[in-house]
Design an enzyme around this catalytic site. Structure first.
Site, PDB file in Angstrom:
ATOM      1  CG  LEU A  63      17.630  33.241  41.356  1.00 23.18           C
ATOM      2  CD1 LEU A  63      18.511  33.759  40.223  1.00 23.18           C
ATOM      3  CD2 LEU A  63      16.169  33.401  41.001  1.00 23.18           C
ATOM      4  N   PRO A  64      16.492  28.917  42.365  1.00 22.82           N
ATOM      5  CG  PRO A  64      14.540  28.128  41.341  1.00 22.82           C
ATOM      6  CD  PRO A  64      15.204  29.378  41.839  1.00 22.82           C
ATOM      7  CB  CYS A  65      20.967  27.908  40.231  1.00 21.07           C
ATOM      8  SG  CYS A  65      21.458  28.206  41.903  1.00 21.07           S
ATOM      9  CG  HIS A  66      18.325  23.001  42.838  1.00 23.49           C
ATOM     10  ND1 HIS A  66      18.055  24.156  43.548  1.00 23.49           N
ATOM     11  CD2 HIS A  66      17.190  22.272  42.871  1.00 23.49           C
ATOM     12  CE1 HIS A  66      16.819  24.078  43.994  1.00 23.49           C
ATOM     13  NE2 HIS A  66      16.264  22.969  43.601  1.00 23.49           N
ATOM     14  NE  ARG A  67      13.113  23.774  41.734  1.00 22.98           N
ATOM     15  CZ  ARG A  67      12.368  24.632  42.413  1.00 22.98           C
ATOM     16  NH1 ARG A  67      11.969  25.758  41.875  1.00 22.98           N
ATOM     17  NH2 ARG A  67      12.027  24.374  43.652  1.00 22.98           N
TER      18      ARG A  67
END
Length: 126
Positions: A63-67
């Site tokens: 998952l792109p949790c940095h977004r």
DNA sequence: CGGCTGACAACTT
DNA sequence: AAAGTTGCCAGCC
């Protein structure tokens, strides 16, 4: 009030995490969203904190949790990416701009999760 | 099984 | 305006 309605919608507990994951996975490249927005999209605005916890569990995922940033656009979870700079680097690489404070420019890159998609299962049931 | 904690946010004083 | 309090869910001790 609102949260009460949600309970009536018989949301399964684990369902909350699933919703968060689903939404995060839908965040477009170069965009960011907030914990509060995700929580609200999942039906429980006050559970923003739980969203962060969901991320913590999902940090090992793809998952792109940095977004996902906090309401101020600050990268509060950067320390969980192994390197404090990694999160910002990823976002910059995707075209996200930062202000002088090192926060994401929310006005340009904020992405609002579409809660209707997830709620479609429950219809308009109150 | 009960209580504490955590990548937050909104409300209250 | 700034600081303190409360609410949320799931995981862990």
């Amino acid at each position: 009030m609102t949260f009460l309605i949600l309970r009536i919608m018989k949301i399964k507990k684990s369902d909350f995490f699933d919703r968060v994951y689903t939404l995060v996975a839908k965040i477009p490249k170069g965009k960011v969203t907030t914990y509060g927005a995700l929580a609200e999209a999942c039906g429980i605005k006050m559970a923003a904190r739980t969203v962060g916890w969901a991320m913590n569990s999902a940090k090992n995922s793809n998952l792109p949790c940095h977004r996902v940033v906090n309401r101020n656009g600050a990268l509060t979870g950067r320390m969980h990416f192994g390197s404090p700079e990694l999160m910002e680097e990823l976002l910059r690489f995707e075209g996200v701009e930062f202000d002088n404070n090192g926060n994401v420019d929310m006005k340009k890159h904020f992405w609002e999760p579409n809660k209707n998609k997830i709620k479609s299962k429950n219809k308009r049931k109150k």
